[in-house]
Design an enzyme around this catalytic site. Sequence first.
Site, PDB file in Angstrom:
ATOM      1  N   TYR A 161       0.871  -1.175   0.000  1.00  0.00           N
ATOM      2  CA  TYR A 161       0.000   0.000   0.000  1.00  0.00           C
ATOM      3  C   TYR A 161       0.904   1.220   0.000  1.00  0.00           C
ATOM      4  O   TYR A 161       1.452   1.618   1.019  1.00  0.00           O
ATOM      5  CB  TYR A 161      -0.925  -0.029   1.214  1.00  0.00           C
ATOM      6  N   ASP A 180      -2.466  -1.080  -4.046  1.00  0.00           N
ATOM      7  CA  ASP A 180      -2.794   0.309  -4.351  1.00  0.00           C
ATOM      8  C   ASP A 180      -1.479   1.073  -4.383  1.00  0.00           C
ATOM      9  O   ASP A 180      -0.909   1.378  -3.346  1.00  0.00           O
ATOM     10  CB  ASP A 180      -3.735   0.837  -3.268  1.00  0.00           C
ATOM     11  N   HIS A 213     -12.378   1.414  -4.050  1.00  0.00           N
ATOM     12  CA  HIS A 213     -11.581   0.667  -5.018  1.00  0.00           C
ATOM     13  C   HIS A 213     -12.330  -0.613  -5.391  1.00  0.00           C
ATOM     14  O   HIS A 213     -13.195  -1.075  -4.652  1.00  0.00           O
ATOM     15  CB  HIS A 213     -10.233   0.249  -4.431  1.00  0.00           C
TER      16      HIS A 213
END
Length: 256
Positions: A105, A144, A242
């Site tokens: 992340y 992400d 998302h």
Amino acid sequence: MKFISWNVNGLRAVLKKDFLDTFNTLDADWFCLQETKMQAGQVELDLPGYYQYFNYAERKGYSGTAIFTKHEPMAVTYGIGQEEHDKEGRVITLEYPNFYMMTVYTPNSGSELKRLDYRQSWDAAFLDYTKQLAAKKPLIYCGDLNVAHEEIDLKNFKTNHHNAGFTDEERQDFTKQLNAGFVDTFRHFYPDQAGIYSWWSYRFSARKNNAGWRIDYFVTSDAMNPQLVDAKIHNEIMGSDHCPVELTTTDLLEAN
């Protein structure tokens, strides 16, 4: 073999929104999460047949990653080995005989780019870490990455230039990553596919209007290209800002 990555924007929240149904339907060999926003002991998941690994941020309700896998790894590493970057629970790496598997992340540069300097420091450290791993055996990482690499990767690229996730600095850092021997697997299969995104703002009916960004990725060592089968973006799946992204490969656990 199937790999799934999903920024769930809070695991406790998404568990109230059919997460387990989605998890079971996708039936992945590796199911990777980002932004779990939880601490140890706050959630107990009953996932028969899966090993579970969590990395928690020191700050409560912030960041965090997880991997659920049907395949027990040889070793598990949390973070990238640098104290300044390992306080926010952003990376988990699993080692297998033939490859590494990682969820990540990436830090957001934030409003008014207040964290852009830190973000670039992270990008450099992360590049070093991935290169070290890939020098030993092929690497798959997903998550992400908080960057839309090219103009095709977001709906409103003109008005978002210089905004977090689409600064020249962030895009150039991701180019450096790919130039170090890595592949953006979605673009590997669909180099010209426009209008496919993985994140939408909760404001301005962005998802309804598909005014999105593609900032969730599977990235692999280019040596793995012959083993890549397909990549997908599951923009039909709700529950977070998302959606899940997917990579399928040949059997990577077969003995060499």
